[in-house]
Design an enzyme around this catalytic site. Sequence first.
Site, PDB file in Angstrom:
ATOM      1  N   ASP A  30       0.757  -1.218  -0.052  1.00  0.00           N
ATOM      2  CA  ASP A  30       0.091   0.079   0.004  1.00  0.00           C
ATOM      3  C   ASP A  30       0.932   1.226  -0.066  1.00  0.00           C
ATOM      4  O   ASP A  30       2.208   1.287   0.242  1.00  0.00           O
ATOM      5  CB  ASP A  30      -0.862  -0.002   1.390  1.00  0.00           C
ATOM      6  CG  ASP A  30      -1.576   1.336   1.376  1.00  0.00           C
ATOM      7  OD1 ASP A  30      -2.378   1.707   0.401  1.00  0.00           O
ATOM      8  OD2 ASP A  30      -1.576   1.861   2.818  1.00  0.00           O
TER       9      ASP A  30
ATOM     10  N   ASP B 237      -2.161  -0.572   5.855  1.00  0.00           N
ATOM     11  CA  ASP B 237      -2.285  -0.211   7.182  1.00  0.00           C
ATOM     12  C   ASP B 237      -3.784   0.302   7.332  1.00  0.00           C
ATOM     13  O   ASP B 237      -4.290   0.381   8.655  1.00  0.00           O
ATOM     14  CB  ASP B 237      -1.434   1.421   7.374  1.00  0.00           C
ATOM     15  CG  ASP B 237      -2.212   2.279   6.427  1.00  0.00           C
ATOM     16  OD1 ASP B 237      -2.117   2.159   5.106  1.00  0.00           O
ATOM     17  OD2 ASP B 237      -2.380   3.428   6.959  1.00  0.00           O
TER      18      ASP B 237
ATOM     19  N   ASN C  61      -8.911  -0.798   3.700  1.00  0.00           N
ATOM     20  CA  ASN C  61      -8.982  -1.401   2.444  1.00  0.00           C
ATOM     21  C   ASN C  61      -7.844  -2.265   2.073  1.00  0.00           C
ATOM     22  O   ASN C  61      -7.835  -3.042   1.080  1.00  0.00           O
ATOM     23  CB  ASN C  61      -9.050  -0.037   1.294  1.00  0.00           C
ATOM     24  CG  ASN C  61      -7.828   0.751   1.475  1.00  0.00           C
ATOM     25  OD1 ASN C  61      -7.330   0.906   2.599  1.00  0.00           O
ATOM     26  ND2 ASN C  61      -7.303   1.241   0.331  1.00  0.00           N
TER      27      ASN C  61
END
Length: 277
Positions: free
Chosen positions: A8, A219, A222
């Site tokens: 991410d 984190d 999503n």
Amino acid sequence: MIKLITIDLDGTLLNEEKQISQGNKQALAKAKAKGIKVILCTGRPLAAMTHYLQELDLVNEGDYSITFNGGLVQKNDTGEIIEKRVMNVTDIHRLYHLAQKLNLPLDILSDNIVLQLPTAPQKHSLYHVLNRLLQFQPAKLSDITNELVLNKAVIAYPQVELDSKIKEIPTEFHEYYEIIKTRSMLLEFMPKGVTKASGISLLAKNLGLKQEEIMAIGDEENDLSMIKYAGLGVAMENAVSVVKKAADYVTLSNNKHGVAKVIEKFVLNEGELDGIF
């Protein structure tokens, strides 16, 4: 053995200044040199992350990204779409009327264009603050046609009011869409079944890789699906509690080179995965 690392961006690879630390760059470069696929997996469109891909030298043939929270799997060098799941005009009409009832601004992403719909004329979307690299333009509902690529819908508004309005979303909308907060003031709507895990699974199938050969680092909410999907799911120290609970391992925060630390431990030094369960 880890053969693919999905990461991410915000709150994970990027620090609070939205920068990639030198430590993270070096660890990713070493992983790539070992032949390991490094994949950025984000809710952003490709246009809003190109500079990070260039910085990491992930713009060559054989480099991929997963964008729009799993809605698109793309080649980094050409932008070619390998897999995609998008919305249609009916979806946008349904979400338009929902946003009107909630009295909140609605933005529609079409590639790197953000169409700003007048669902709450007296209120202003904060999406431009979160994604300054995209092109924003006012639009009417009649401007939305199936000729456009309709990737996702978002509501970006101050957290206190947004959180209270989320409770008013009718149950049936959760049957039609993946509805998830990706940041404190950002609510996103994707086609049902579109998650980061679904995007990763499509890419893994394309590359002939198994789940146990994948590491996922994130984190936020999503990121939960990919944390659960990957053979090694890693949460940042700054991750929300639900992600930490689901993770196999918790690394240091995004401000302490957490991505580099976990890659050094389990990929570069090939630590024993069994020891984390």
